[in-house]
Design an enzyme around this catalytic site. Structure first.
Site, mmCIF file in Angstrom:
data_model
loop_
_atom_site.group_PDB
_atom_site.id
_atom_site.type_symbol
_atom_site.label_atom_id
_atom_site.label_comp_id
_atom_site.label_asym_id
_atom_site.label_seq_id
_atom_site.Cartn_x
_atom_site.Cartn_y
_atom_site.Cartn_z
ATOM 1 N N HIS A 1 -35.811 -34.272 -17.348
ATOM 2 C CA HIS A 1 -36.189 -33.602 -18.613
ATOM 3 C C HIS A 1 -35.701 -32.031 -18.565
ATOM 4 O O HIS A 1 -36.165 -31.199 -18.060
ATOM 5 C CB HIS A 1 -37.690 -33.656 -18.940
ATOM 6 C CG HIS A 1 -38.083 -33.210 -20.262
ATOM 7 N ND1 HIS A 1 -37.954 -33.981 -21.413
ATOM 8 C CD2 HIS A 1 -38.180 -32.116 -20.725
ATOM 9 C CE1 HIS A 1 -38.246 -33.595 -22.274
ATOM 10 N NE2 HIS A 1 -38.608 -32.142 -22.230
ATOM 11 N N SER B 1 -35.506 -32.169 -26.599
ATOM 12 C CA SER B 1 -36.998 -32.172 -26.179
ATOM 13 C C SER B 1 -37.880 -31.994 -27.492
ATOM 14 O O SER B 1 -37.582 -32.778 -28.309
ATOM 15 C CB SER B 1 -37.549 -31.038 -25.216
ATOM 16 O OG SER B 1 -38.804 -31.131 -24.910
ATOM 17 N N ASP C 1 -36.868 -39.342 -16.482
ATOM 18 C CA ASP C 1 -38.062 -38.242 -17.188
ATOM 19 C C ASP C 1 -38.977 -39.008 -17.857
ATOM 20 O O ASP C 1 -39.068 -39.865 -18.382
ATOM 21 C CB ASP C 1 -37.270 -37.817 -18.330
ATOM 22 C CG ASP C 1 -38.099 -36.871 -19.211
ATOM 23 O OD1 ASP C 1 -39.139 -36.367 -18.874
ATOM 24 O OD2 ASP C 1 -37.843 -36.894 -20.493
#
Length: 472
Positions: free
Chosen positions: A449, A181, A393
């Site tokens: 995610h 991320s 995601d």
């Protein structure tokens, strides 16, 4: 002989920064002794060691002497390494244990169970609470709590050198910098610092082999803009609306010109289509307690409102419907803030008020607009890169990741093709090369995610094969 003396002097000087280093044999919630070696500790970095970075280190369960050494950084910024250990949400499954939800409810203390797909089965992993203010890391001055992308990466590099000085037996292990991320911004900078440090003779020399980033942020505007294409590909918006938005907004989906009424109207329709989609994994339920956001598709963070934890604490024994993945995370707050847990982990008393999974009040400035330039520089190095994306995601879609990879202008060694786990397609892989550099990109089919929380078995197979230079 001279080099050995220099290294010894550095060890003596730097070892003073490790003010606590403890082997953990048992943890509250887990029956008996831990079946793996867990170490926790603090290392001071920065001027006068005013920043105290907390870490968890777990030796490989396979072959600690020869298996890779991985420095893991959870995203955020400000998301604790413990989140990676216990869940790997937004952010991959590296943990040697996960919460046993079936036997943990309400205000009862959570219990722990072994995770069969832990990456520590095949690698030595340092889980680092960075930047300062994350997890159990803290500063000794108020000023030191202020950090940014560049200062944080410098501190992480300093941490790594100091850690290896006091764990010198791992200096020969292949070293990889990994995370997910938001770490897509900082990891390429850290890799660049390590590489530059090796070239100019910083001690100790680090055996850097490459880096791994999952669902990586590389440029906020770029990655968020990619959501429109992803939403179209996954049938969240119509062909007509997709083409109209592309035409009327001309690629400017964040903060569009308010006078461009056609674009504004198209974006209103797009947002109406995705308003009730959980952008972390588009197939899962959206949390009912998340407040509607009129521009949700163009907001970077999938985090819930600040009242999320208060809401769950107020009704700990009630079943919230529909089930949402975020509800699981309450257990980490209960466990990590328990005094017996903090004592077992050797947390310094009084250094933090409350542990939070992701610290949203971090005094942090994102001063690096994009990490793409760093990626471009790294293509000139003798390094390996693994970039992976959960293909469901919407937070940081694979569509944007593929676009910036194409900008690197690498040669394609192995074009888009499926790879398998247990005879089933686990994702699709493309391998790029540039002289001594190689980059492997893969999707994780069904992942969100980030991918390992959703597909732990497939992600363990992915990293194990990649470390072994067999992919996939």
């Amino acid at each position: 002989m001279w080099l050995s003396v220099v290294v010894l002097v550095h060890v003596l000087l730097l070892s003073n920064s490790v003010e606590s280093q403890s082997i953990i044999d048992t943890l509250p919630g887990f029956p008996g002794k831990l079946p793996f070696k867990l170490e926790t500790g603090y290392i001071g970095v920065g001027e006068l060691d005013e920043v105290q970075l907390f870490y968890y280190f777990i030796e490989s369960e396979r072959n600690p002497k020869h298996d890779p050494l991985v420095l893991w950084l959870t995203g955020g910024p400000g998301c604790s390494a413990l989140s990676g250990l216990l869940f790997e949400i937004g952010w991959i499954i590296l943990s040697p244990f996960t919460f046993d939800y079936a036997n943990s409810s309400g205000r009862n203390k959570p219990t722990l169970e072994l995770n069969p797909y832990s990456w520590t089965k095949i690698a030595n992993i340092i889980f680092l609470d960075a930047p300062v203010g994350t997890g159990f890391s803290y500063a000794t001055t108020w000023e030191a709590y202020n950090s940014n992308d560049t200062s944080s990466t410098t501190q992480t590099y300093e941490f790594l050198r100091k850690w290896l000085m006091t764990h010198s037996k791992f200096l020969v292990n292949p070293l990889y910098i990994a995370g997910d991320s938001y770490s897509g911004i900082t990891i390429p900078i850290i890799v660049q610092e390590v590489s530059n440090g090796n070239e100019i003779g910083h001690l100790p020399p680090l055996n850097l082999k490459g880096f791994v980033i999952g669902n990586p942020l590389t440029h906020e505007i770029w990655d968020i803009n990619a959501r429109l294409k992803f939403a179209h590909r996954t049938a969240l918006i119509s062909d007509r609306l997709y083409q109209s938005t592309k035409r009327n907004c001309q690629g400017r989906y964040i903060n569009p010109d308010p006078n461009n009424t056609q674009c504004v109207e198209d974006l209103r329709e797009v947002n109406e289509c995705v308003a009730n989609i959980y952008i972390g994994q588009i197939l899962e339920p959206n949390c009912a307690i998340e407040s509607p956001k009129p521009n949700k598709l163009w907001s970077l963070s999938p985090h819930l409102d600040d009242n999320f934890i208060d809401t769950l604490h107020s009704t700990p024994d009630q079943v919230l419907e529909p089930w949402c993945r975020y509800y699981n995370y309450l257990y980490s707050y209960i466990w990590a803030n328990d005094k017996s847990v903090q004592k077992a982990l050797h947390i310094r008393e009084g250094t933090i008020a409350d542990w939070t999974r992701c610290n949203r009040s971090l005094a942090y400035t994102d001063n690096v607009i994009t990490s793409i330039d760093y990626h471009q520089n790294l293509t000139k190095k003798d390094l390996r890169a693994l970039i992976y994306s959960g293909d469901h995601d919407l937070t940081i879609p694979y569509t944007g990741t593929l676009e910036w990879i194409e900008l690197l202008d690498l040669s394609i060694k192995d074009d888009w093709r499926p790879w398998f786990v247990d005879g089933q397609i686990a994702g699709y892989v493309t391998i790029y090369t540039e002289e001594k550099y190689s980059l492997t990109f893969t999707t994780i089919k069904g992942g969100g995610h980030t991918a390992p929380e959703y597909k732990p078995k497939e992600c363990l197979a992915m990293i194990d094969r990649w470390f072994a230079y067999y992919f996939l």
